[in-house]
Design an enzyme around this catalytic site. Sequence first.
Site: not given
Length: 274
Positions: A189, A237
């Site tokens: 979110h 990542k």
Amino acid sequence: MKHRILHSVNLRDRLADYAPKLGVSLPELTTAFDWMCAHNVAFEEVGRGGVTNSYIAYVNIEPRIEHPLARRFYALLRDEIPVGFVPLYGINWPTLVDRWRRAWEQVYNMLINKIPSHNVRLAWLRMGGAKIGKGSTVWRNTEVIGVDGLQIGEDSCVGWHCQLDARAGLRIGNHVTIASHSIVIAGGHDLNAPEFWAFGAPIAIEDYAWITTRVILLPGAHIGEGAVVAANTVVSKPVEAYTIVGGQGAKVLGQRVRGLNYKVGGKGLFTLLH
């Protein structure tokens, strides 16, 4: 930004590649893309390394897009993302299909994932839309969210008590090991949005990668071929191929041997009750 899902990075720089597909000029498509960004159809956000993350609306708003070219471009971009989009809810077929899929995965998470049979569990997932290759398995008590966005290659194994959130797309390659109690989350979110808008980014785990116990993979994580993520590590990542990472910030700890050729064998006789 409203509910959105990551399409790619630096999409604006590649509009020239899309213009011929749509049969329009680059200036026309650029104008349409600007309109999309101004009307909550497409979104741009500067990410790590100066790249621009390019999102599109996660709710399938194609019928409501007034700009004709923007509507066509949105549909093209949407179809390039291999997940089911949230429909415009109402009394319609897409809503029925979406509700059926969500009910199907809830039954799996409450009941089916506890059945000590690989065949039953995998059949249920495949019938719900998951693509699972030969010899792969998902062990008992592992939850799956967004079943239709889950892709697993051949001879891969997901251990006990994991959570696989595939709502924005989760692709697991061949001969991958995901140890027990790991969590893969492809959605979240927006903390900067008062409305708590949802966003998602696909996660990919390439061949021979090893995700050890209690690892958390966050939206956009890409684990390279043969890479290893050490226990209790959070990754958001890309991790380079054959690299071992761990600790705070998923720091590089070393390199893994190359030329891997083993089989995971997650469905062997020894794991019959798993």
